[in-house]
Motif scaffolding. Structure first.
Motif, PDB file in Angstrom:
ATOM      1  N   CYS A 135       0.802  -1.221   0.000  1.00 53.74           N
ATOM      2  CA  CYS A 135       0.000   0.000   0.000  1.00 53.74           C
ATOM      3  C   CYS A 135       0.839   1.279   0.000  1.00 53.74           C
ATOM      4  O   CYS A 135       0.369   2.319  -0.481  1.00 53.74           O
ATOM      5  N   LEU A 136       2.043   1.214   0.552  1.00 57.54           N
ATOM      6  CA  LEU A 136       2.873   2.412   0.639  1.00 57.54           C
ATOM      7  C   LEU A 136       4.318   1.990   0.864  1.00 57.54           C
ATOM      8  O   LEU A 136       4.585   1.008   1.551  1.00 57.54           O
ATOM      9  N   ILE A 137       5.241   2.757   0.278  1.00 58.15           N
ATOM     10  CA  ILE A 137       6.670   2.540   0.510  1.00 58.15           C
ATOM     11  C   ILE A 137       7.268   3.840   1.006  1.00 58.15           C
ATOM     12  O   ILE A 137       6.991   4.915   0.451  1.00 58.15           O
ATOM     13  N   GLN A 138       8.064   3.773   2.069  1.00 61.27           N
ATOM     14  CA  GLN A 138       8.750   4.941   2.600  1.00 61.27           C
ATOM     15  C   GLN A 138      10.250   4.787   2.347  1.00 61.27           C
ATOM     16  O   GLN A 138      10.810   3.719   2.603  1.00 61.27           O
ATOM     17  N   LEU A 139      10.854   5.855   1.862  1.00 61.77           N
ATOM     18  CA  LEU A 139      12.281   5.848   1.533  1.00 61.77           C
ATOM     19  C   LEU A 139      12.937   7.112   2.072  1.00 61.77           C
ATOM     20  O   LEU A 139      12.318   8.179   2.076  1.00 61.77           O
ATOM     21  N   ALA A 140      14.190   6.991   2.521  1.00 59.55           N
ATOM     22  CA  ALA A 140      14.937   8.178   2.947  1.00 59.55           C
ATOM     23  C   ALA A 140      16.423   7.955   2.730  1.00 59.55           C
ATOM     24  O   ALA A 140      16.948   6.879   3.015  1.00 59.55           O
ATOM     25  N   GLY A 197      15.537  15.331   9.603  1.00 58.38           N
ATOM     26  CA  GLY A 197      14.084  15.469   9.535  1.00 58.38           C
ATOM     27  C   GLY A 197      13.528  14.819   8.277  1.00 58.38           C
ATOM     28  O   GLY A 197      13.899  13.702   7.917  1.00 58.38           O
ATOM     29  N   GLU A 198      12.646  15.549   7.591  1.00 62.66           N
ATOM     30  CA  GLU A 198      12.023  15.008   6.387  1.00 62.66           C
ATOM     31  C   GLU A 198      12.850  15.261   5.132  1.00 62.66           C
ATOM     32  O   GLU A 198      12.451  14.889   4.027  1.00 62.66           O
ATOM     33  N   GLU A 199      14.007  15.869   5.298  1.00 67.90           N
ATOM     34  CA  GLU A 199      14.902  16.097   4.164  1.00 67.90           C
ATOM     35  C   GLU A 199      15.336  14.763   3.564  1.00 67.90           C
ATOM     36  O   GLU A 199      15.786  13.858   4.251  1.00 67.90           O
ATOM     37  N   GLY A 200      15.208  14.631   2.265  1.00 72.09           N
ATOM     38  CA  GLY A 200      15.634  13.419   1.580  1.00 72.09           C
ATOM     39  C   GLY A 200      14.719  12.229   1.790  1.00 72.09           C
ATOM     40  O   GLY A 200      15.094  11.103   1.474  1.00 72.09           O
ATOM     41  N   ALA A 201      13.515  12.457   2.318  1.00 69.37           N
ATOM     42  CA  ALA A 201      12.570  11.369   2.564  1.00 69.37           C
ATOM     43  C   ALA A 201      11.334  11.536   1.686  1.00 69.37           C
ATOM     44  O   ALA A 201      10.855  12.653   1.478  1.00 69.37           O
ATOM     45  N   VAL A 202      10.827  10.416   1.186  1.00 69.39           N
ATOM     46  CA  VAL A 202       9.642  10.456   0.328  1.00 69.39           C
ATOM     47  C   VAL A 202       8.723   9.284   0.653  1.00 69.39           C
ATOM     48  O   VAL A 202       9.155   8.262   1.210  1.00 69.39           O
ATOM     49  N   LEU A 203       7.467   9.452   0.263  1.00 69.62           N
ATOM     50  CA  LEU A 203       6.500   8.368   0.276  1.00 69.62           C
ATOM     51  C   LEU A 203       6.255   7.965  -1.172  1.00 69.62           C
ATOM     52  O   LEU A 203       6.139   8.824  -2.045  1.00 69.62           O
TER      53      LEU A 203
END
Length: 385
Positions: free
Chosen positions: A40-45, A50-56
């Motif tokens: 359903c979802l993949i999280q990558l960083a 923090g949220e820098e360089g991170a995506v859904l």
């Protein structure tokens, strides 16, 4: 928060990630209504704050191929970091025929670094990253859209804090020289055979109290039918029939739909139609099977000539060596393995690889009378004799 829903954006992120030393990965999935997990979802960083360089990455929205991610998984210049990776890897293996490499599992590493047995992600984040995770979205139905900002933040935290956890554990392993220990443990996780389920082997997961060859032959046939049926239709095994119903069927040996109707545990929809036909055919095959083809039961443990006193001494030694090394006891040796060693068996995981260095050699020396144990306050000391 950036959410990727198209292949071009995913490819751009993955191309940029190739210049990073590592990438943290997590997934959200559902399995309650299917045999195979629904991604359903993949999280990558990549490394950052923090949220820098991170995506859904949302595979349920838009026109998205995961092939750019799978190409990144095959790139061995980038470490892929997971926590408790087994279910994630199973998804990627079945979906993309790929196992991320090289792999780092922070749960395994944490056990080697003295954080206890199967330590949870939240515990590591609290102890290492000094952060708290908002648990309010824990029981989200990740297949529903749109996702709320709170759900996205919860999902993203699974990979942003993981960067701090990974960097700390990797440094600890390098300092203690235990990186090869973790690599040894990950060999099972990275073996595709770990995620292959063969219907003819499914019976081995069924817990029974009977070792009758004929009974187990029927169990084997019923389990194989259920596994194949569930795989082909992508439904949970329990939707076909549950384990307790399987054992009941093997005991009652139904010969007709009327017999199935008298089952206490069989689901109503399994008493007729395809499932009923499959059950009756499986029972028939089991009954007609040649005794020489009956499943071989693992009776070895019941027949072990275990010296109870020696087994107890090995448990004391394991506790002492575990505390001394700062490694979870169950990661070094299971209770069953201690009994095997006490019974004279030597082809045991606890006597191989890094486990042999930490525990196995002294275990054999204890058995041979070359070392002894003594109490020193609250500690147990191993000494040469």
């Amino acid at each position: 928060m950036i959410t990727i829903t198209d292949t071009a954006s995913l490819a751009a992120f993955c191309d940029a990630a190739r210049s990073a030393p590592y990438i943290t990965v997590d997934t959200e999935f559902l399995r309650e209504r299917t045999y195979y997990s629904k991604l359903c979802l993949i999280q990558l960083a990549v490394p950052g704050e923090g949220e820098e360089g991170a995506v859904l990455v949302d595979p349920l929205v838009g026109d998205l191929s995961l092939e750019p991610l799978y190409e990144l998984f095959r790139d061995e210049s980038v470490v892929k970091v997971f926590h408790a990776a087994r279910q994630d890897l199973e998804i990627f293996w079945h979906d993309g025929n790929v196992i991320p490499a090289p792999l780092f599992d922070t749960q395994v590493a944490a056990m080697v670094c003295g954080f206890g047995e199967q330590v949870g992600y939240e515990t590591l984040v609290r102890k290492i990253a000094k952060a708290q995770i908002d648990k309010s979205s824990r029981f989200t139905d990740w297949s529903r859209r749109p996702l709320t900002e709170a759900q996205k933040a919860y999902a993203l935290a699974d990979v942003t804090h993981l960067r701090d956890v990974y960097e700390y554990l990797a440094a600890e392993l390098k300092k203690t020289g235990r990186t090869p220990w973790v690599e040894e443990e990950l060999a099972i996780l990275t073996d595709p055979k770990t995620y292959e389920v063969h219907p003819e082997e499914a019976w081995k997961r069924i817990k029974t109290r009977t070792n009758s060859g004929k009974f187990l032959a029927i169990v084997k046939e019923l389990a194989a039918f259920r596994e194949g049926y569930a795989q082909a239709r992508n439904v949970p095994r329990s939707r076909v029939f549950k384990d307790d119903a399987l054992v009941e069927l093997a005991s009652t040996k139904p010969q007709s739909e009327a017999d199935l109707g008298r089952s206490r545990l069989l689901l109503r929809e399994a008493r007729k139609g395809e499932i009923a036909d499959g059950i009756l055919a499986a029972v028939k095959r089991g009954l007609e099977s040649d005794p020489k083809d009956h499943p071989a039961t693992d009776r070895g443990r019941d027949q072990l000539q275990v010296n109870p006193a020696l087994a107890d001494l090995l448990r004391v030694l394991l506790k002492a060596k575990s505390e001394d090394a700062g490694v979870a006891q169950k990661l070094i040796a299971t209770s069953a393995e201690l009994d095997q060693i006490a019974a004279g068996e030597r082809d045991v995981p606890a006597l191989r690889g890094w486990r042999n260095v930490v525990f196995g050699r002294d275990a054999l020396r204890l058995i041979d009378g070359e070392v002894g144990l003594r109490a020193d306050g609250r500690e147990v000391v191993v000494f040469d004799i």
